[in-house]
Design a protein around this motif. Structure first.
Motif, PDB file in Angstrom:
ATOM      1  N   LEU A  28      45.649  42.952  39.898  1.00 34.95           N
ATOM      2  CA  LEU A  28      45.067  44.220  39.457  1.00 34.95           C
ATOM      3  C   LEU A  28      43.652  44.044  38.924  1.00 34.95           C
ATOM      4  N   ASP A  29      42.927  43.098  39.504  1.00 26.23           N
ATOM      5  CA  ASP A  29      41.539  42.829  39.131  1.00 26.23           C
ATOM      6  C   ASP A  29      41.390  42.377  37.679  1.00 26.23           C
ATOM      7  N   ASP A  30      42.411  41.680  37.173  1.00 28.87           N
ATOM      8  CA  ASP A  30      42.324  41.094  35.848  1.00 28.87           C
ATOM      9  C   ASP A  30      42.341  39.568  36.003  1.00 28.87           C
ATOM     10  N   TRP A  31      42.189  38.858  34.913  1.00 29.36           N
ATOM     11  CA  TRP A  31      42.099  37.405  34.941  1.00 29.36           C
ATOM     12  C   TRP A  31      43.069  36.819  33.933  1.00 29.36           C
ATOM     13  N   GLU A  52      40.388  40.740  30.543  1.00 28.65           N
ATOM     14  CA  GLU A  52      39.795  41.775  31.401  1.00 28.65           C
ATOM     15  C   GLU A  52      38.729  41.232  32.335  1.00 28.65           C
ATOM     16  N   SER A  53      38.104  40.103  31.948  1.00 32.29           N
ATOM     17  CA  SER A  53      37.039  39.562  32.794  1.00 32.29           C
ATOM     18  C   SER A  53      37.180  38.049  32.930  1.00 32.29           C
TER      19      SER A  53
END
Length: 74
Positions: A28-31, A52-53
């Motif tokens: 989900l485009d998270d790290w 989040e990044s």
């Protein structure tokens, strides 16, 4: 970021431990920062911490690695 692999050995205390850190991207485009630790030669305990990044995850990994180096890991 490349995975970080650290080991700590103390033969007098029969202490042979490892600590591994790596950052991976989620679906989900998270790290996440994946931490694995335990005794050398056996499966370790694995924990994930989500961020989040990528920058936040890398900063957390470097801070944790710095703390482990102070404790005698190489």
């Amino acid at each position: 970021m490349k995975p970080i692999y650290l080991q700590r050995h103390d033969s007098t205390k029969n202490l042979h431990r490892f600590y591994q850190l790596f950052v991976i991207r989620g679906l989900l485009d998270d790290w996440s920062l994946v931490k694995e630790w335990g005794r050398v030669g056996s499966p370790g305990t694995v924990r994930k911490v989500w961020f989040e990044s990528e920058v936040q995850a890398n900063d957390a990994a470097l801070l944790l690695a710095k703390q482990k180096l102070k404790r005698g890991y190489v």
